[in-house]
Design a protein around this motif. Structure first.
Motif: not given
Length: 103
Positions: A4-8, A16-21, A27-29, A34-37
């Motif tokens: 549960e901590h691995c995909g955090t 681009h950190a603004s798209v992260l929760p 988080i999804r692929l 989207r954060g790496s456009l």
């Protein structure tokens, strides 16, 4: 590493950190991409430029460098006992993040 901590956010940083929760959540692929456009456009633009100006071999070498970086990132994360999903996302996010470090 607990699943549960691995995909955090702690393990997958994208350029681009603004798209992260805002908190610790999976988080999804799509979010990683989207954060790496900008880095994706730079890699794609570089490959297209190399293909049209120089030769297809140069574009292939550039793609090989990208693929090799992803494989090494994936391998290092798997050795650290991350899950397969976390390793793939982290390798992709890491390559795109580190390639834009100079900007």
């Amino acid at each position: 590493m607990r699943r549960e901590h691995c995909g955090t956010r702690n393990h997958i940083e994208v350029w681009h950190a603004s798209v992260l929760p805002s908190g610790l959540e999976l988080i999804r692929l799509r979010t990683v991409l989207r954060g790496s456009l900008l880095p994706i456009l730079v890699w794609t633009g570089g490959a297209c430029f190399a293909y049209f100006v120089y030769n297809s071999v140069v574009a292939t070498v550039l793609g090989g460098i990208f693929a090799l970086s992803m494989v090494v990132g994936y391998w290092l994360r798997r050795r650290a006992r991350h899950s397969v999903r976390c390793s793939v996302y982290g390798a992709l996010g890491g390559v795109l993040d580190k390639s834009m470090a100079g900007f």
